[in-house]
Design an enzyme around this catalytic site. Structure first.
Site, short mmCIF file in Angstrom:
data_model
loop_
_atom_site.label_atom_id
_atom_site.label_comp_id
_atom_site.label_asym_id
_atom_site.label_seq_id
_atom_site.Cartn_x
_atom_site.Cartn_y
_atom_site.Cartn_z
N SER A 659 0.81 -1.22 0.00
CA SER A 659 0.00 0.00 0.00
C SER A 659 0.85 1.27 0.00
O SER A 659 0.32 2.36 -0.22
CB SER A 659 -0.94 0.02 1.21
OG SER A 659 -0.21 0.06 2.42
N LYS A 702 -6.18 4.96 7.88
CA LYS A 702 -5.01 5.70 7.42
C LYS A 702 -5.31 7.20 7.34
O LYS A 702 -4.50 8.03 7.78
CB LYS A 702 -4.56 5.17 6.06
CG LYS A 702 -4.00 3.76 6.12
CD LYS A 702 -3.65 3.23 4.73
CE LYS A 702 -3.05 1.84 4.82
NZ LYS A 702 -2.74 1.27 3.49
#
Length: 813
Positions: A659, A702
């Site tokens: 990611s 996040k």
């Protein structure tokens, strides 16, 4: 190509309360078919198919995550299928009088097992009473007396004959401690004294002695006949006892046999019981003074050792069932599955008999279904193999693990195996299912049906209506305060947040139920009559507060400057990456600083995490993809003569996942082009070799992790996060983040490709190549290409031995 930031309604899909046609859950109609309403059509169809399929091997493995209602649904579907079936037969074990180590089984229709047990116990009790009464009766005593008198009369007659013969010859028959003796008589008929006897003439003495010897011989013959006469008495007594016993038992046994005449094995067993009683009549009638060592409750006549041999051990009693059984075995040990034979201590030794045979879960579920947890049965020694043997052989054979492994040296029984017809449902995680499929060759033949449970359903109008009714079911079942419309709406929103997808709803019932239980608690604490949206939010916040100690510490260290995260200014080759940390069921975002350095080399991108063995294989794959992207875009007309290093700064644990590959590529491009990246942004997303940004997991956490850093330092209105455009549908952000976005204090940008991201991060156009593969001047791509060409030229000069200006002088000096 400019990127439009997301609006507040794009980062959080609120529940439209106008679509909820009720005020509280009290107004909702309950769901009756729970299994269908949960959006599990595939699993339900598999369960119905598996339970309906009668051929061997069509047992069911239910795979899915815990909390999805697997046990409840499996039991509900099974109940619907099995309620059409009649209760299965009862099973008993009885004594094998020919070989007591091999007890015999008896199969009876449901409900008749307990009746037969009681009837046989009553028959034995009545038999003892009847026989005792018969042997104590006057008629029997007269018959015994007559037999005794007959022998006594024979003895008296024989001795009288001897006595009369002796009298005629002047002798008397005397009974002495040494036996029978003869003595001469005087003139008065009295026994002659020894002195008188010695004075008799010699001839007379010799005649007396001769006669006495003859009579003594005849009397000895009579004495020798006495044992034979005693034997005749015993035979006559045995015949008499047999006749009385036969007469007493025949009627009792006939009554029980008539009741169970059509059940195989029972009439023959009753005949054997009758014969054994007649063969062991004294023991049968003797009152046993020994205390029974059985672990059962109160002592009964049937528990005495002499009588217990006639007992019926009812191992399976289905008298209380109205349909085929559904058994859930919570502790599937080997013994709990296939049964066991217990032992008792008697005079320092372990002994057993057929009455100590105990049924297992397979016995109780025979004719119905058995539900077992996969992880539990696989962790108990021998249990999994024992289950497979029973299902493959279609019978239940009770064996001891201790005997199989020679760990116990004592008397063991081998009960007759019981035929098995059962549907076994194993419930476990998908990982266990696929491991068994891969490594157990017998598993696919025994468990041919897989019922795969999902954890989510689409969030649409139809499913939302069913979901709301499901919440009403939970309220009713758990006896909670009713939830008002706003609370239900908040539950729906949180359900999507749990799935990390605004277009899906969580059907892990356990998660939703726990949230509702906690919301009910806070509503009661606040004296609310119904549960409100604020109570649901309070339960959410409280759970986070209980779990976020580590997250808070990380945020504190960032604010104190221990962990370096910049949220303003610009830096070349540095970007804020985002990672997710998992602590049990709690996840949170952690910003990380990613940096890149470039220099002349052989076209290698060095992943420092991988080199130090801190990077996982997926992360390493993501870094290698960067080399593919650089080579395809910039290395078609010249070699890539650079080396680069990438690292997660201040990372002291493992790094896994791809990611951060887009963030690493942005840092790499910035370092090559020497163009600074704005530090008010954080980046997440993976990238392919064509520069397309791909979806990642944990996007909500996040964003919130970087938002918390910015909020503590002060929101400037320019800060934000770059996410893959394909992750927009997964956004269900916290309320405070949504409000900041609504007020344009914080931003979320959906990125489709690397060019969009680098333009936003640098404020400089990425540049699009023309037909000659040339980029606009001073665009990011042009600056990258220019720097790489410089590296290539310099590398070529070094290869030819040329030196740049000033190099020789530097070396000479």
């Amino acid at each position: 190509m400019p990127v439009n930031r997301l609006e507040a309604d794009q980062v959080f899909r609120a529940c439209n309360l106008e679509q909820l046609k009720f005020e509280t859950t009290a107004d909702l109609e309950p769901i009756k078919e729970l299994s269908e309403a949960l959006g599990q059509p595939r699993a339900v169809e598999s369960l119905r198919f598996g339970t309906g399929m009668e051929h061997q091997g069509y047992n069911i493995f239910v795979l899915g995550q815990s909390g999805t209602g697997r046990h409840t649904m499996a039991a509900q579907v099974l109940e619907g299928q099995l309620k059409k079936l009649s209760p299965p037969d009862d099973w008993c074990y009885v004594n094998n009088f020919d070989d007591q180590s091999r007890p015999k089984k008896l199969q009876l229709p449901a409900g008749k097992g307990i009746r037969f047990t009681k009837d046989l116990a009553k028959m034995i009790k009545d038999a003892r009473s009847a026989l005792k009464a018969s042997f104590e009766s006057e008629e029997y005593q007269h018959q015994v007396q007559a037999i005794g008198e007959e022998v006594k009369e024979r003895q008296q007659k024989a001795f009288k004959e001897i006595s009369d013969r002796a009298t005629k010859k002047g002798l008397a028959l005397l009974r002495t401690p040494g036996g029978l003796a003869f003595a001469p008589l005087d003139k008065d008929g009295d026994v002659m004294s020894p002195d008188e006897f010695k004075q008799l003439p010699k001839e007379t003495l010799q005649n007396y002695e001769k006669e006495m010897a003859g009579l003594q011989a005849d009397s000895q013959k009579i004495l020798e006949k006495i044992p034979q006469w005693q034997k005749e008495i015993q035979e006559k007594m045995a015949t008499l006892n047999k006749e009385i016993t036969e007469k007493s038992l025949t009627q009792l046994v006939a009554g029980v046999k008539a009741e169970y005449a059509e059940i195989a094995g029972i009439p023959a067993h009753l005949d054997v019981v009758k014969k054994d009683i007649m063969d062991n009549l004294p023991a049968f009638l003797t009152e046993d003074q020994q205390q029974s060592s059985l672990p059962s409750g109160e002592e009964t006549d049937m528990d005495s050792p002499a009588i217990r041999r006639y007992k019926v051990n009812l191992v399976v009693d289905n008298s209380k069932l109205n349909a085929a059984p559904i058994v859930f075995e919570d502790n599937p040990t080997y013994a709990n599955l296939v049964g066991k034979v217990e032992h008792i201590s008697m005079m320092g030794a372990l002994v057993t008999d057929f009455t100590l045979i105990k049924a297992g879960a397979l016995h109780r579920a025979n004719g119905g279904a058995l539900i077992i947890d996969a992880r539990k049965i696989l962790t108990h020694p021998g249990a999994w193999d024992g289950l497979k043997r029973a299902l493959q052989s279609n019978c239940i054979k009770i064996e001891s693990l201790a005997e199989m492994y020679s760990l116990l040296s004592t008397v063991m029984l081998e009960p007759e195996p019981i035929p098995l017809k059962v549907k076994v449902i194993i419930i476990g995680e998908p990982m266990l299912y696929y491991l068994l499929q891969r490594f157990d060759p017998e598993f696919p033949q025994i468990f041919k049906v897989a019922a795969d449970f999902d954890v989510q359903i689409e969030r649409n109008g139809e499913n939302q209506e069913l979901y709301v009714r499901l919440l009403g079911n939970i309220v009713a079942k758990q006896k909670l305060l009713h939830f008002d419309k706003s609370a239900v709406g908040r539950l729906i929103e949180q359900s999507s947040r749990m799935m990390r997808d605004s277009e899906r709803l969580n059907i892990r019932i356990r998660d939703i139920k726990d949230l509702m239980l906690e919301a009910d608690y806070w509503a009661r604490q606040h004296k609310h009559e119904t549960v409100r949206a604020g109570d649901v939010q309070k339960s959410i916040d409280s759970k986070v507060f209980r779990s976020d100690r580590l997250r808070q510490r990380i945020q504190e260290e960032i604010q104190r400057g221990t962990l370096r995260i910049e949220t303003e200014g610009s830096r070349v080759g540095q970007v804020n990456g985002l990672a997710v940390m998992m602590l049990g069921d709690f996840a949170f975002g952690k910003p990380s600083r990613i940096s890149a350095q470039v220099y002349m080399g052989k076209g290698e991108v060095i992943d420092i995490e991988r080199e130090t063995k801190l990077g996982g294989p997926i992360h390493s794959k993501g870094v290698l993809i960067l080399s593919g992207f650089l080579g395809a875009r910039y290395g078609t007309e010249m070699p890539l003569s650079l080396s680069a290093s990438l690292v997660f700064e201040q990372s002291y644990g493992g790094v896994e996942g791809d990611s951060a590959s887009s963030a690493e590529l942005y840092a790499l491009l910035s370092a090559i082009a020497e163009v600074p990246i704005k530090q008010q942004f954080a980046v997440t997303g993976s990238v392919d070799q064509y520069g397309r940004v791909q979806a990642i997991g944990g996007v909500n956490e996040k964003i919130e992790g970087f938002f918390d850093v910015c909020r503590h330092r002060g929101l400037t209105g320019s800060q934000g996060v770059l996410i893959p455009a394909t992750n927009v549908k997964h956004l269900m952000l916290r309320k405070d983040v949504v409000e900041a976005i609504a007020h344009q204090e914080f931003h979320v940008y959906p990125i489709e490709n690397i060019d969009q991201g680098i333009e936003l991060l640098t404020g400089r156009p990425a540049g699009e190549a023309d037909e000659q593969r040339r980029y606009p001047a001073d665009s990011v791509n042009e600056l990258v290409l220019r720097r790489l060409r410089t590296f290539a030229d310099n590398m070529s000069k070094f290869g030819k031995g040329e030196e740049g200006p000033g190099e020789r002088g530097d070396r000479d000096s």
